[in-house]
Design a protein around this motif. Sequence first.
Motif, PDB file in Angstrom:
ATOM      1  N   GLY A  36      -5.093   2.978  -8.118  1.00 32.81           N
ATOM      2  CA  GLY A  36      -6.211   3.750  -8.642  1.00 32.81           C
ATOM      3  C   GLY A  36      -5.731   5.089  -9.125  1.00 32.81           C
ATOM      4  N   ALA A  37      -6.472   6.123  -8.790  1.00 32.28           N
ATOM      5  CA  ALA A  37      -6.194   7.460  -9.298  1.00 32.28           C
ATOM      6  C   ALA A  37      -5.000   8.128  -8.615  1.00 32.28           C
ATOM      7  CB  ALA A  37      -7.421   8.341  -9.149  1.00 32.28           C
ATOM      8  N   LEU A  38      -4.582   7.636  -7.435  1.00 34.99           N
ATOM      9  CA  LEU A  38      -3.420   8.225  -6.772  1.00 34.99           C
ATOM     10  C   LEU A  38      -2.204   8.070  -7.674  1.00 34.99           C
ATOM     11  CD1 LEU A  38      -2.331   9.500  -4.094  1.00 34.99           C
ATOM     12  CD2 LEU A  38      -1.657   7.182  -3.455  1.00 34.99           C
ATOM     13  N   ARG A  39      -1.563   9.176  -7.976  1.00 32.80           N
ATOM     14  CA  ARG A  39      -0.319   9.132  -8.745  1.00 32.80           C
ATOM     15  C   ARG A  39       0.805   8.930  -7.748  1.00 32.80           C
ATOM     16  NH1 ARG A  39      -0.268  14.656 -11.290  1.00 32.80           N
ATOM     17  NH2 ARG A  39      -1.336  15.131  -9.362  1.00 32.80           N
ATOM     18  N   GLU A  40       1.748   8.029  -8.064  1.00 32.67           N
ATOM     19  CA  GLU A  40       2.806   7.687  -7.112  1.00 32.67           C
ATOM     20  C   GLU A  40       4.171   8.029  -7.682  1.00 32.67           C
ATOM     21  OE1 GLU A  40       2.414   3.698  -5.583  1.00 32.67           O
ATOM     22  OE2 GLU A  40       0.235   3.824  -5.667  1.00 32.67           O
ATOM     23  N   TRP A  41       5.009   8.605  -6.812  1.00 36.38           N
ATOM     24  CA  TRP A  41       6.371   8.944  -7.210  1.00 36.38           C
ATOM     25  C   TRP A  41       7.180   7.700  -7.527  1.00 36.38           C
ATOM     26  CZ3 TRP A  41       7.378  13.592  -8.594  1.00 36.38           C
ATOM     27  CH2 TRP A  41       6.782  14.688  -7.976  1.00 36.38           C
ATOM     28  N   THR A  42       8.033   7.824  -8.529  1.00 36.24           N
ATOM     29  CA  THR A  42       9.071   6.828  -8.777  1.00 36.24           C
ATOM     30  C   THR A  42      10.409   7.536  -8.676  1.00 36.24           C
ATOM     31  OG1 THR A  42       9.329   7.144 -11.176  1.00 36.24           O
ATOM     32  CG2 THR A  42       7.548   5.652 -10.434  1.00 36.24           C
TER      33      THR A  42
ATOM     34  N   ASP B  50      -3.585   3.412 -15.497  1.00 33.11           N
ATOM     35  CA  ASP B  50      -2.875   2.899 -16.666  1.00 33.11           C
ATOM     36  C   ASP B  50      -1.425   2.663 -16.269  1.00 33.11           C
ATOM     37  OD1 ASP B  50      -1.696   2.229 -19.060  1.00 33.11           O
ATOM     38  OD2 ASP B  50      -2.321   4.031 -20.132  1.00 33.11           O
ATOM     39  N   PRO B  51      -1.090   1.450 -15.822  1.00 28.36           N
ATOM     40  CA  PRO B  51       0.249   1.189 -15.296  1.00 28.36           C
ATOM     41  C   PRO B  51       1.398   1.478 -16.268  1.00 28.36           C
ATOM     42  CG  PRO B  51      -1.204  -0.607 -14.723  1.00 28.36           C
ATOM     43  CD  PRO B  51      -1.955   0.278 -15.688  1.00 28.36           C
ATOM     44  N   ALA B  52       1.146   1.501 -17.564  1.00 29.79           N
ATOM     45  CA  ALA B  52       2.215   1.745 -18.527  1.00 29.79           C
ATOM     46  C   ALA B  52       2.438   3.227 -18.812  1.00 29.79           C
ATOM     47  CB  ALA B  52       1.922   1.019 -19.836  1.00 29.79           C
ATOM     48  N   ALA B  53       1.492   4.068 -18.411  1.00 31.25           N
ATOM     49  CA  ALA B  53       1.561   5.493 -18.767  1.00 31.25           C
ATOM     50  C   ALA B  53       2.453   6.271 -17.812  1.00 31.25           C
ATOM     51  CB  ALA B  53       0.163   6.095 -18.767  1.00 31.25           C
ATOM     52  N   ARG B  54       3.324   7.079 -18.397  1.00 36.54           N
ATOM     53  CA  ARG B  54       4.140   8.000 -17.605  1.00 36.54           C
ATOM     54  C   ARG B  54       3.354   9.285 -17.399  1.00 36.54           C
ATOM     55  NH1 ARG B  54       8.491   6.207 -21.189  1.00 36.54           N
ATOM     56  NH2 ARG B  54       9.881   4.969 -19.893  1.00 36.54           N
ATOM     57  N   VAL B  55       3.391   9.773 -16.185  1.00 36.50           N
ATOM     58  CA  VAL B  55       2.780  11.042 -15.849  1.00 36.50           C
ATOM     59  C   VAL B  55       3.873  11.871 -15.190  1.00 36.50           C
ATOM     60  CG1 VAL B  55       0.925  12.140 -14.538  1.00 36.50           C
ATOM     61  CG2 VAL B  55       0.595   9.841 -15.430  1.00 36.50           C
ATOM     62  N   PHE B  56       3.839  13.169 -15.416  1.00 31.82           N
ATOM     63  CA  PHE B  56       4.847  14.037 -14.822  1.00 31.82           C
ATOM     64  C   PHE B  56       4.170  15.022 -13.885  1.00 31.82           C
ATOM     65  CE2 PHE B  56       6.514  12.467 -18.788  1.00 31.82           C
ATOM     66  CZ  PHE B  56       7.755  12.006 -18.403  1.00 31.82           C
ATOM     67  N   ALA B  57       4.846  15.328 -12.784  1.00 28.40           N
ATOM     68  CA  ALA B  57       4.285  16.230 -11.790  1.00 28.40           C
ATOM     69  C   ALA B  57       4.362  17.664 -12.262  1.00 28.40           C
ATOM     70  CB  ALA B  57       5.037  16.083 -10.472  1.00 28.40           C
ATOM     71  N   GLY B  58       3.338  18.394 -11.965  1.00 25.12           N
ATOM     72  CA  GLY B  58       3.343  19.833 -12.173  1.00 25.12           C
ATOM     73  C   GLY B  58       3.402  20.503 -10.811  1.00 25.12           C
TER      74      GLY B  58
ATOM     75  N   LYS C 228       0.838  -1.200   0.000  1.00 24.66           N
ATOM     76  CA  LYS C 228       0.000   0.000   0.000  1.00 24.66           C
ATOM     77  C   LYS C 228       0.871   1.247   0.000  1.00 24.66           C
ATOM     78  CE  LYS C 228      -3.612  -2.264   2.645  1.00 24.66           C
ATOM     79  NZ  LYS C 228      -4.389  -2.291   3.861  1.00 24.66           N
ATOM     80  N   PRO C 229       0.325   2.349  -0.474  1.00 26.03           N
ATOM     81  CA  PRO C 229       1.054   3.616  -0.361  1.00 26.03           C
ATOM     82  C   PRO C 229       1.242   4.002   1.114  1.00 26.03           C
ATOM     83  CG  PRO C 229      -0.799   3.816  -1.886  1.00 26.03           C
ATOM     84  CD  PRO C 229      -0.938   2.496  -1.189  1.00 26.03           C
ATOM     85  N   VAL C 230       2.208   4.833   1.376  1.00 26.26           N
ATOM     86  CA  VAL C 230       2.449   5.343   2.731  1.00 26.26           C
ATOM     87  C   VAL C 230       1.188   6.075   3.201  1.00 26.26           C
ATOM     88  CG1 VAL C 230       3.820   6.998   4.079  1.00 26.26           C
ATOM     89  CG2 VAL C 230       4.938   5.492   2.418  1.00 26.26           C
ATOM     90  N   THR C 231       0.779   5.810   4.429  1.00 26.35           N
ATOM     91  CA  THR C 231      -0.431   6.419   4.980  1.00 26.35           C
ATOM     92  C   THR C 231      -0.105   7.727   5.702  1.00 26.35           C
ATOM     93  OG1 THR C 231      -0.295   5.316   7.115  1.00 26.35           O
ATOM     94  CG2 THR C 231      -1.482   4.140   5.349  1.00 26.35           C
TER      95      THR C 231
END
Length: 157
Positions: free
Chosen positions: A111-117, A132-140, A33-36
């Motif tokens: 889910g919708a939570l975007r997670e840092w790599t 979408d596990p294959a999609a890269r998203v970048f933080a704004g 799980k993500p950090v709570t």
Amino acid sequence: MIEPDLVVVPAGDALLGDPPRTEHVNVFAIARKPVTVGEYAMFVDDTQHAPPGEWDRKLRTIDQALDGVSWADAVAYCRWLTVGTTRIYRLPDEREWEKAARRQGTLDQLGALREWTNSWQNGGRVLRAGTDPAARVFAGDDLAHVGFRIVRGMTGR
């Protein structure tokens, strides 16, 4: 200090990306799980690290996944956990995150939570999301719905 519930992902080839390609990924253990908020609150209390925005509101939901944290905040948490446990904790690279996300029953709360790599591409840190596990998203500038889960190194580094 509470160590996360981890699942070991064995070394091996994985079909990753879009379009899919085969890549080798070394063994690693990733948090289910993500950090709570509660886990992060222990870090804030122990280190006096500046909490993310709306901290008082977030503290009312200590069992929920933390959001609104920067990449530097996530790395600082990993460093704190490493020092406190003497085990190496870090953010997953994007290949590790995607391999774990695609393995049935490995990651919870995708889910919708975007997670840092810990990956960098096109001038920015890569985020991943369960939509979408294959999609890269970048933080704004907006870190709403940005959290993280951690990896424990298994290769002796």
